[in-house]
Design an enzyme around this catalytic site. Structure first.
Site, PDB file in Angstrom:
ATOM      1  N   CYS A  65     -16.476  -5.179  -0.833  1.00 13.25           N
ATOM      2  CA  CYS A  65     -15.490  -5.198  -1.932  1.00 13.25           C
ATOM      3  C   CYS A  65     -14.994  -6.623  -2.187  1.00 13.25           C
ATOM      4  O   CYS A  65     -14.565  -7.315  -1.269  1.00 13.25           O
ATOM      5  CB  CYS A  65     -14.314  -4.288  -1.574  1.00 13.25           C
ATOM      6  SG  CYS A  65     -12.935  -4.411  -2.728  1.00 13.25           S
TER       7      CYS A  65
ATOM      8  N   CYS B  56     -12.732  -4.208   3.239  1.00 11.79           N
ATOM      9  CA  CYS B  56     -14.036  -3.530   3.191  1.00 11.79           C
ATOM     10  C   CYS B  56     -15.144  -4.558   2.924  1.00 11.79           C
ATOM     11  O   CYS B  56     -14.979  -5.467   2.101  1.00 11.79           O
ATOM     12  CB  CYS B  56     -14.047  -2.446   2.119  1.00 11.79           C
ATOM     13  SG  CYS B  56     -12.832  -1.158   2.457  1.00 11.79           S
TER      14      CYS B  56
ATOM     15  N   CYS C 171      -5.904  -7.244  -0.987  1.00 14.66           N
ATOM     16  CA  CYS C 171      -5.940  -6.049  -0.142  1.00 14.66           C
ATOM     17  C   CYS C 171      -6.189  -6.460   1.303  1.00 14.66           C
ATOM     18  O   CYS C 171      -6.949  -7.389   1.567  1.00 14.66           O
ATOM     19  CB  CYS C 171      -7.046  -5.107  -0.597  1.00 14.66           C
ATOM     20  SG  CYS C 171      -7.080  -3.554   0.340  1.00 14.66           S
TER      21      CYS C 171
ATOM     22  N   CYS D 149      -7.304   2.076 -15.212  1.00 11.90           N
ATOM     23  CA  CYS D 149      -7.448   1.829 -13.773  1.00 11.90           C
ATOM     24  C   CYS D 149      -6.442   0.755 -13.384  1.00 11.90           C
ATOM     25  O   CYS D 149      -6.446  -0.334 -13.951  1.00 11.90           O
ATOM     26  CB  CYS D 149      -8.883   1.377 -13.510  1.00 11.90           C
ATOM     27  SG  CYS D 149      -9.156   0.824 -11.822  1.00 11.90           S
TER      28      CYS D 149
ATOM     29  N   GLU E 140      -5.038  -7.377 -12.073  1.00 14.20           N
ATOM     30  CA  GLU E 140      -5.903  -6.905 -13.144  1.00 14.20           C
ATOM     31  C   GLU E 140      -5.767  -5.395 -13.318  1.00 14.20           C
ATOM     32  O   GLU E 140      -5.522  -4.672 -12.349  1.00 14.20           O
ATOM     33  CB  GLU E 140      -7.362  -7.247 -12.803  1.00 14.20           C
ATOM     34  CG  GLU E 140      -7.597  -8.746 -12.852  1.00 14.20           C
ATOM     35  CD  GLU E 140      -8.955  -9.169 -12.323  1.00 14.20           C
ATOM     36  OE1 GLU E 140      -9.527 -10.121 -12.855  1.00 14.20           O
ATOM     37  OE2 GLU E 140      -9.442  -8.543 -11.371  1.00 14.20           O
TER      38      GLU E 140
ATOM     39  N   CYS F 219     -15.816  -1.042 -10.242  1.00 10.83           N
ATOM     40  CA  CYS F 219     -15.224  -0.796  -8.921  1.00 10.83           C
ATOM     41  C   CYS F 219     -15.490  -1.943  -7.969  1.00 10.83           C
ATOM     42  O   CYS F 219     -16.621  -2.390  -7.821  1.00 10.83           O
ATOM     43  CB  CYS F 219     -15.855   0.443  -8.289  1.00 10.83           C
ATOM     44  SG  CYS F 219     -15.261   1.953  -8.962  1.00 10.83           S
TER      45      CYS F 219
HETATM   46  N1  SAH Z   1      -8.340   0.703  -2.040  1.00  7.55           N
HETATM   47  C1  SAH Z   1      -8.645   1.942  -2.641  1.00  7.55           C
HETATM   48  C2  SAH Z   1      -8.676   1.902  -4.139  1.00  7.55           C
HETATM   49  C3  SAH Z   1      -9.300   0.694  -4.776  1.00  7.55           C
HETATM   50  S1  SAH Z   1     -11.025   0.465  -4.567  1.00  7.55           S
HETATM   51  C4  SAH Z   1      -9.951   2.487  -2.090  1.00  7.55           C
HETATM   52  O1  SAH Z   1     -10.658   1.761  -1.395  1.00  7.55           O
HETATM   53  O2  SAH Z   1     -10.224   3.651  -2.333  1.00  7.55           O
HETATM   54  C5  SAH Z   1     -11.717   1.648  -5.691  1.00  7.55           C
HETATM   55  C6  SAH Z   1     -13.125   2.112  -5.333  1.00  7.55           C
HETATM   56  O3  SAH Z   1     -14.088   1.055  -5.536  1.00  7.55           O
HETATM   57  C7  SAH Z   1     -13.289   2.556  -3.889  1.00  7.55           C
HETATM   58  O4  SAH Z   1     -13.947   3.786  -3.806  1.00  7.55           O
HETATM   59  C8  SAH Z   1     -14.091   1.432  -3.325  1.00  7.55           C
HETATM   60  O5  SAH Z   1     -14.741   1.817  -2.178  1.00  7.55           O
HETATM   61  C9  SAH Z   1     -15.002   1.079  -4.467  1.00  7.55           C
HETATM   62  N2  SAH Z   1     -15.680  -0.218  -4.342  1.00  7.55           N
HETATM   63  C10 SAH Z   1     -15.236  -1.323  -3.732  1.00  7.55           C
HETATM   64  N3  SAH Z   1     -16.146  -2.326  -3.824  1.00  7.55           N
HETATM   65  C11 SAH Z   1     -17.194  -1.835  -4.521  1.00  7.55           C
HETATM   66  C12 SAH Z   1     -18.435  -2.389  -4.970  1.00  7.55           C
HETATM   67  N4  SAH Z   1     -18.766  -3.661  -4.746  1.00  7.55           N
HETATM   68  N5  SAH Z   1     -19.271  -1.593  -5.678  1.00  7.55           N
HETATM   69  C13 SAH Z   1     -18.917  -0.317  -5.960  1.00  7.55           C
HETATM   70  N6  SAH Z   1     -17.754   0.251  -5.578  1.00  7.55           N
HETATM   71  C14 SAH Z   1     -16.904  -0.489  -4.854  1.00  7.55           C
HETATM   72 FE1  SF4 Z   2      -9.133  -2.643  -0.264  1.00  7.41          FE
HETATM   73 FE2  SF4 Z   2     -11.403  -2.967  -1.606  1.00  7.41          FE
HETATM   74 FE3  SF4 Z   2     -11.398  -1.592   0.679  1.00  7.41          FE
HETATM   75 FE4  SF4 Z   2     -10.247  -0.531  -1.516  1.00  7.41          FE
HETATM   76  S1  SF4 Z   2     -12.400  -1.003  -1.242  1.00  7.41           S
HETATM   77  S2  SF4 Z   2      -9.416  -0.593   0.575  1.00  7.41           S
HETATM   78  S3  SF4 Z   2      -9.442  -2.399  -2.496  1.00  7.41           S
HETATM   79  S4  SF4 Z   2     -10.912  -3.769   0.444  1.00  7.41           S
END
Ligand code: SAH
Ligand code: SF4
Length: 353
Positions: free
Chosen positions: A127, A124, A120, A113, A100, A343
């Site tokens: 996420c 996290c 991934c 974006c 996406e 995000c």
């Molecule tokens: N993997 C990279 C880039 C993709 S994620 C990273 O983690 O930085 C992009 C951003 O979205 C990151 O700052 C991540 O922490 C944030 N993010 C992930 N899940 C989220 C959620 N449920 N609500 C808000 N931000 C989130």
């Molecule tokens: Fe991966 Fe989501 Fe963590 Fe970014 S926030 S590193 S996309 S698991």
């Protein structure tokens, strides 16, 4: 149209090819060397990936290229438009994998974006992309292809826009292809998108950040911190075990010595988890002395994620504490929530079929 060609087995994709690879192509096809250079111009500067449309080439050369190379632009197989104007695209890759990309208009500011991996591996806790697990790295061409697809869908071709690596995946765990894509994106004779318009967001691959600190030029950087305490951060961002806060801070110190834009520290506020006054003070202490600004991100909830967003009052207090310590802090607006385009919501959900 392009996809049919793309899926023909054995053809190399043009998009993502370096100058050297295009020179090699010209030589293999017994074309004059200048046509390798011209291919680069058509492909990147003119955004024309279909060699049959390269009108400065003789017809025989166009056909020879088309017979061995495919354009390599992913096909848009789905599109959703949010009430706030954000548009999410579902792109199909050569092997049937899908990623996406999101277009976010914000007044005069436009941002695309993009994803760097399918799924991934970082995992996290908050996420949705993490739930997909890691499927594969994207190639440089597939990374750039998201911009080509979004440009053609939104008419952005001649309008400057920003690129953020904040879609699916951890860009600095796919360094080879991401760095190749960055080079082609930035090259003034390539796509010509300046470094200050490109932001790479990372969950904290400290080694790669140190390398950026040493390189003469680099994109803007965003570090997804989410906690300034190792124990808590390990729970939220498991990569913290490999790259604990001390190593990230060292890399940030090295980056801060460079003459560059402020680095963003991203911090998703999770109610009762990382949003106390003490958490804010810790974050303030971590940021002090670094060339950084803090972006507080409202948690975007989704089915299957156990967290709750912090209240507006808590967010305001948290922000004040950080700002009181002399560190710039702002609260980021969530965009495209209604279509799961905000995000951390990119997990190929909400599409039919
Ligand atoms: N993997 C990279 C880039 C993709 S994620 C990273 O983690 O930085 C992009 C951003 O979205 C990151 O700052 C991540 O922490 C944030 N993010 C992930 N899940 C989220 C959620 N449920 N609500 C808000 N931000 C989130
Ligand atoms: Fe991966 Fe989501 Fe963590 Fe970014 S926030 S590193 S996309 S698991």
């Amino acid at each position: 149209m392009r996809t049919a060609e793309q899926s023909i087995a054995g053809k190399q994709p043009l998009l993502g090819s370096s100058r050297a690879e295009l020179a090699q192509m010209a030589s293999t096809l017994k074309l004059p060397a200048f046509q390798g250079k011209d291919a680069y111009r058509w492909l990147y500067s003119l955004r024309e990936a279909n060699p049959l449309n390269w009108t400065s080439f003789p017809k025989s050369a166009r056909e020879a290229i088309a017979a061995s190379m495919a354009p390599g632009v992913p096909e848009v197989v789905g599109e959703q438009i949010s009430g706030d104007g954000t548009r999410k695209f579902l792109l199909s890759l050569g092997d049937g994998e899908r990623v996406e990309a999101v277009y976010i208009p914000e007044g005069k500011r436009r941002t695309i974006c993009i994803s760097s991996q399918v799924g991934c591996a970082v995992g996290c806790a908050f996420c949705l992309t993490a739930r997909l697990g890691f499927r594969r790295n994207l190639t440089a061409g597939e990374i750039l292809g998201q911009l080509y697809a979004a440009e053609s869908k939104t008419g952005l071709r001649d309008v400057p826009y920003n690129v953020v690596f904040m879609g699916m995946g951890e860009p600095l765990l796919n360094r080879t292809e991401v760095e190749k894509a960055l080079g082609l994106m930035e090259d003034p004779d390539g796509m010509g998108i300046s470094w200050r318009r490109i932001t790479v967001s990372t969950s904290g691959v400290a080694d790669a950040l140190l390398d950026f600190a040493k390189s003469p030029v680099c994109p803007r950087l965003a570090i997804s911190l989410h906690a300034a305490d190792d124990l808590l951060r390990e729970r939220l961002v498991p990569l913290n075990r490999a790259y604990p806060l001390g190593r990230i801070r060292k890399a940030l110190e090295a980056l801060s010595r460079r003459d560059m834009e402020k680095i963003s520290l991203e911090y998703v506020l999770l109610a009762g988890v990382n949003d106390s006054d003490e958490d804010a003070r810790r974050l303030g202490r971590f940021a002090k002395g670094l060339k950084v600004k803090v972006n507080l991100i409202p948690f975007n909830p989704a089915k299957g994620l156990e967290f709750q967003p912090s209240s507006a009052e808590r967010t305001a207090v948290f922000q004040e504490i950080i700002a009181g310590g002399g560190v710039v802090a702002r609260v980021r607006k969530s965009r495209g929530l209604d279509i799961l385009a905000a995000c951390g919501q990119l997990a190929r959900k909400g599409w039919e079929g």
